[in-house]
Scaffold this motif. Structure first.
Motif, PDB file in Angstrom:
ATOM      1  N   LEU A  40       0.831  -1.203   0.000  1.00 33.98           N
ATOM      2  CA  LEU A  40       0.000   0.000   0.000  1.00 33.98           C
ATOM      3  C   LEU A  40       0.866   1.254   0.000  1.00 33.98           C
ATOM      4  CD1 LEU A  40      -3.069   0.669   0.128  1.00 33.98           C
ATOM      5  CD2 LEU A  40      -2.789   0.915   2.600  1.00 33.98           C
ATOM      6  N   VAL A  43       2.245   1.985  -3.443  1.00 29.39           N
ATOM      7  CA  VAL A  43       1.272   2.632  -4.327  1.00 29.39           C
ATOM      8  C   VAL A  43       1.286   4.142  -4.102  1.00 29.39           C
ATOM      9  CG1 VAL A  43      -1.182   2.890  -4.822  1.00 29.39           C
ATOM     10  CG2 VAL A  43      -0.208   0.616  -4.506  1.00 29.39           C
ATOM     11  N   LEU A 106      -8.918   2.405  -5.038  1.00 36.62           N
ATOM     12  CA  LEU A 106      -8.866   1.335  -6.030  1.00 36.62           C
ATOM     13  C   LEU A 106      -9.170   1.893  -7.411  1.00 36.62           C
ATOM     14  CD1 LEU A 106      -8.885  -1.845  -6.561  1.00 36.62           C
ATOM     15  CD2 LEU A 106     -11.379  -1.621  -6.405  1.00 36.62           C
ATOM     16  N   GLN A 107      -8.383   1.478  -8.399  1.00 37.43           N
ATOM     17  CA  GLN A 107      -8.648   1.834  -9.795  1.00 37.43           C
ATOM     18  C   GLN A 107      -9.536   0.750 -10.411  1.00 37.43           C
ATOM     19  OE1 GLN A 107      -7.629   4.748 -11.149  1.00 37.43           O
ATOM     20  NE2 GLN A 107      -6.707   5.221  -9.151  1.00 37.43           N
ATOM     21  N   ARG A 260      -9.463  -1.341  -1.964  1.00 36.96           N
ATOM     22  CA  ARG A 260      -8.078  -1.745  -2.267  1.00 36.96           C
ATOM     23  C   ARG A 260      -7.479  -2.546  -1.111  1.00 36.96           C
ATOM     24  NH1 ARG A 260      -3.769  -0.016  -5.538  1.00 36.96           N
ATOM     25  NH2 ARG A 260      -4.872   1.818  -6.331  1.00 36.96           N
ATOM     26  N   ASN A 263      -8.812  -6.026  -1.032  1.00 41.66           N
ATOM     27  CA  ASN A 263      -8.181  -6.870  -2.049  1.00 41.66           C
ATOM     28  C   ASN A 263      -6.783  -7.296  -1.629  1.00 41.66           C
ATOM     29  OD1 ASN A 263     -10.471  -6.506  -3.549  1.00 41.66           O
ATOM     30  ND2 ASN A 263      -9.532  -5.303  -5.167  1.00 41.66           N
ATOM     31  N   LEU A 264      -6.024  -6.379  -1.030  1.00 43.96           N
ATOM     32  CA  LEU A 264      -4.685  -6.717  -0.559  1.00 43.96           C
ATOM     33  C   LEU A 264      -4.738  -7.790   0.521  1.00 43.96           C
ATOM     34  CD1 LEU A 264      -2.957  -3.217  -0.389  1.00 43.96           C
ATOM     35  CD2 LEU A 264      -2.363  -5.089  -1.922  1.00 43.96           C
TER      36      LEU A 264
END
Length: 268
Positions: A40, A43, A106-107, A260, A263-264
Motif C-alpha cells: 500500500l 502505491v 482502487l482503480q 483496495r 483486495n490486498l
C-alpha cells in the motif's frame, strides 16, 4: 509557528505514539499484514513521485501518513482521538487524510476476460454529510454504493460513485458509473435490478409455482451471489463504513481505499 519534524519513537508503548516502524502495530490498526501494508505504501509513493508539492514538509514520514489514514478508516476514531496517537495536531491529521486518502483508492478494472462472471450489489453507508446523503430504508442518512466483484476471486473490481441512500439499486447502477465500467461482461444480481440486463433469479408469478429447473437455478444463483455479501461484511470491519463523518467526496475515497485494502488482505 514553525512545525518541526517529529523524531521516530523507539518505544511507542511508553510514549503512546503509533509508528509504522513497529510492525506489530500495523495489523491491529489497519487490518493488513506488514507485507500488504508495504504494498500500500508503494502505491502511494508512486503517486507522490508523480506530483510536485510546495510548502512545509509533512510532520510525518510517508509510511506513518499512510498508517494514519488506514487507522482512521479502520477504527473510525475522531481526529481529536487520532492525532495524539501519532504525535501531531488535529489539523495536521485532517490535512493528511485529505491528501493521502484519494491516493489509496482502487482503480476500476477496465478489461475482463471472456469467461469472467461478475457479481453486483449495492450497500448503504451511514453518512453524516446531508449534502450527499438521504434517509434510506433504515431511516438513517446514508449513501448508496454500487460494488462489483469477481465471482471467482472475490476481489472488488469496480466501485461506483456514491448516490443518496434513497436511490434504488436500479437507478444507482445506471447513475453511479458502475454499469459503464462493467460494459457487456456477464454480471449477476439480486431481484432488485429489473430491466437492467443483469442476470437475476427467476420470479414466481402469483398463483403459480416455479418449475424444478428454475428452483435449482435460483438456489445456485443465491449461493454464488452470497459472495458479494461476504465482501461487504469484510469491508465493513473498517468501521468508517458504519458511520462516516467525512464530507463531500470523503466517503467515496474511503470506499475506494477500503476496497483496495480488502483486495490486498484477501490476495495476501
Amino acid at each position: 509557528m514553525r512545525q518541526y519534524r517529529r523524531k521516530p519513537c523507539e518505544d511507542p508503548a511508553v510514549t503512546g505514539v503509533i509508528t509504522a516502524s513497529q510492525p506489530s502495530l500495523i495489523a491491529p490498526f489497519t487490518g493488513l499484514s506488514p507485507r500488504c501494508f508495504n504494498k500500500l505504501v508503494t502505491v502511494v509513493r508512486r503517486e507522490v513521485a508523480n506530483k510536485s508539492r510546495r510548502g512545509r514538509p509533512w510532520s510525518l514520514p510517508l509510511e506513518d501518513r499512510v498508517l494514519l489514514v488506514a487507522t482512521y478508516w479502520r477504527t473510525n476514531l475522531t481526529l481529536r482521538q487520532l492525532a495524539p496517537l501519532f504525535g501531531i495536531s488535529k489539523s495536521a491529521a485532517d490535512r493528511i487524510i485529505d491528501h493521502v486518502g484519494p491516493m489509496l483508492g482502487l482503480q476500476s478494472r477496465k478489461r475482463f476476460a471472456k469467461d469472467t462472471v461478475l457479481i453486483v450489489d449495492g450497500t448503504l453507508v451511514p453518512t453524516r454529510d446531508h449534502a450527499v446523503a438521504e434517509q434510506s430504508k433504515n431511516y438513517r442518512y446514508s449513501t448508496n454504493h454500487q460494488v462489483v466483484i469477481d465471482a471467482d476471486t472475490r476481489l472488488v473490481v469496480v466501485v461506483g460513485r456514491p448516490l443518496p441512500g434513497n436511490r434504488n439499486d436500479c437507478r444507482a447502477w445506471e447513475e453511479s458509473g458502475a454499469k459503464d465500467a462493467v460494459g457487456t461482461t456477464m454480471a449477476i444480481a439480486d431481484g432488485g435490478y429489473p430491466g437492467t440486463g443483469l442476470v437475476m433469479p427467476h420470479r414466481r408469478r402469483k398463483g403459480e409455482e416455479l418449475p424444478d429447473w428454475k428452483q435449482v437455478h435460483n438456489k445456485s444463483h443465491k449461493q454464488v451471489r452470497a459472495r458479494v455479501e461476504h465482501v461487504f461484511a469484510r469491508m465493513k470491519t473498517w468501521k468508517i463504513l458504519r458511520d462516516c463523518r467525512l464530507k463531500g467526496d470523503g466517503v467515496h475515497h474511503a470506499m475506494l481505499g477500503i476496497a483496495r485494502m480488502h483486495n490486498l488482505a484477501l490476495a495476501g
